[in-house]
Design an enzyme around this catalytic site. Structure first.
Site, PDB file in Angstrom:
ATOM      1  N   LYS A  11      50.860  25.333  -5.255  1.00 26.78           N
ATOM      2  CA  LYS A  11      50.129  24.733  -6.388  1.00 26.78           C
ATOM      3  C   LYS A  11      51.065  24.548  -7.571  1.00 26.78           C
ATOM      4  O   LYS A  11      52.112  25.201  -7.650  1.00 26.78           O
ATOM      5  CB  LYS A  11      48.945  25.595  -6.828  1.00 26.78           C
ATOM      6  CG  LYS A  11      49.273  27.048  -7.243  1.00 26.78           C
ATOM      7  CD  LYS A  11      49.711  27.238  -8.685  1.00 26.78           C
ATOM      8  CE  LYS A  11      50.002  28.691  -9.036  1.00 26.78           C
ATOM      9  NZ  LYS A  11      50.779  28.875 -10.265  1.00 26.78           N
ATOM     10  N   ASP A 137      45.635  34.313  -8.534  1.00 18.64           N
ATOM     11  CA  ASP A 137      45.743  32.931  -8.036  1.00 18.64           C
ATOM     12  C   ASP A 137      45.137  32.753  -6.648  1.00 18.64           C
ATOM     13  O   ASP A 137      44.992  31.623  -6.180  1.00 18.64           O
ATOM     14  CB  ASP A 137      47.228  32.536  -7.890  1.00 18.64           C
ATOM     15  CG  ASP A 137      47.913  32.283  -9.211  1.00 18.64           C
ATOM     16  OD1 ASP A 137      47.214  32.229 -10.236  1.00 18.64           O
ATOM     17  OD2 ASP A 137      49.145  32.145  -9.205  1.00 18.64           O
TER      18      ASP A 137
END
Ligand code: C5P
Length: 296
Positions: A11, A137
């Site tokens: 990401k 995350d």
């Protein structure tokens, strides 16, 4: 039991605001996560004992690896997982300590893989809460695509997918430690800055694809620790990126470019200017971790 394979994407953070310090030692953040097509691959098959082999030998394969932590968490929480084993192999492409969420994505992938391999039947809300225990995350990777992250980053609200972009990643020959970067934050922070209008502003900016507002509050701290990241970010901006930012707590700096831009030639130029850096040309993707039967 047939073997399984999980694709674990990286990401970037299209923006990250630090809005306060929390009583649990974490920081309250508002961020937009965007999945990209740089991926690790996790393979797993049933075995007597739990073992992990990692293609990159500089990455620990023991109890400190988030994949093993995910397996241990499942064994601690699910009666039926207690006596189970698995032979796991992690093929790394996402650099560590890079702000790209590689370890977190692998952890989310391990939850999916072992849920399947050990027939645990955990539903998505159980997987999400286990993911949040593994790291801030980790839950994002169960969603993927474009998503708003709030709280310590573990509360996820999917957003409409971003129009396709080419992403140029610049990774220096060193990683940064997330706790160290958060510790280096100097801006005065109080929990009352965790204003509810901030997430709404972020949603607007994501929907309008308006990156003029994009900023990463961790960037100043990362630049203080490693000045060369700022030099690279400025070079990326000059090369015509719509937005150039440190991803998460670094050390990767990325630029977004609209489809059709010749990003490969920009990467070649930057590689000449920044020896030792690894330049990768990637694409935004709409998916998160994906499990498929492993064949062959
Ligand atoms: O949640 P995770 O294990 O990824 O966080 C690693 C470290 O980063 C935390 O121990 C904390 O020092 C810092 N952190 C933070 N605020 C966040 C996320 C991470 O202070 N929202």
């Amino acid at each position: 039991m047939s073997p399984w394979r999980v694709i674990c994407p990286a990401k970037v953070n299209l923006g990250l605001h630090v809005v306060g310090r929390r009583s649990d030692g974490y920081h309250e953040i508002v961020t937009i996560y965007q999945a990209i097509d740089l991926c690790d691959v996790l393979l797993g098959e049933a075995a007597e004992a739990l073992s992990l082999e990692v293609s990159d030998t500089s990455i620990p394969s023991g109890e400190s690896n988030l994949v093993v932590k995910a397996a241990r968490l499942l064994q601690a929480r699910c009666e039926t997982a207690r006596a189970k084993g698995a032979r796991l192999r992690l093929d790394k492409s996402i650099p560590a300590g890079a702000g790209l969420g590689g370890g977190s994505s692998d952890a989310a992938g391990a939850l999916l893989l072992l849920n399947q391999l050990w027939t645990l039947h955990l539903d998505s809300s159980s997987l999400k809460s286990l993911a949040a225990e593994l790291g801030s995350d980790v839950p994002f990777f169960l969603f993927g695509g474009t998503a708003l992250g709030t709280g310590r980053g573990a509360t996820i609200d999917p957003l409409p997918p971003l129009a396709h972009r080419v992403v140029l990643l610049g990774s220096p020959p060193f990683g940064l430690s997330t706790p160290e970067v958060y510790r280096a934050l100097q801006a005065p922070l109080t929990a009352d800055r965790a204003d509810v209008t901030v997430p709404r502003l972020f949603v607007k900016f994501a929907e309008g694809n308006d990156f003029a507002l994009a900023r990463n509050d961790l960037e100043a701290a990362a630049f203080r620790l490693r000045g060369e990241l700022a030099t690279f970010r400025d070079a990326l901006s000059r090369s015509g990126a719509e937005v150039a930012l440190v991803s998460g707590s670094g050390s990767t700096v990325f630029g977004l470019f609209s489809t059709g831009t010749d990003v490969t030639s920009k990467a070649v130029d930057l590689r000449g200017e920044f020896p030792g850096w690894t330049l990768r040309v990637c694409q935004t993707v709409a998916s998160g971790v994906r499990i498929v039967p492993a064949v062959g």
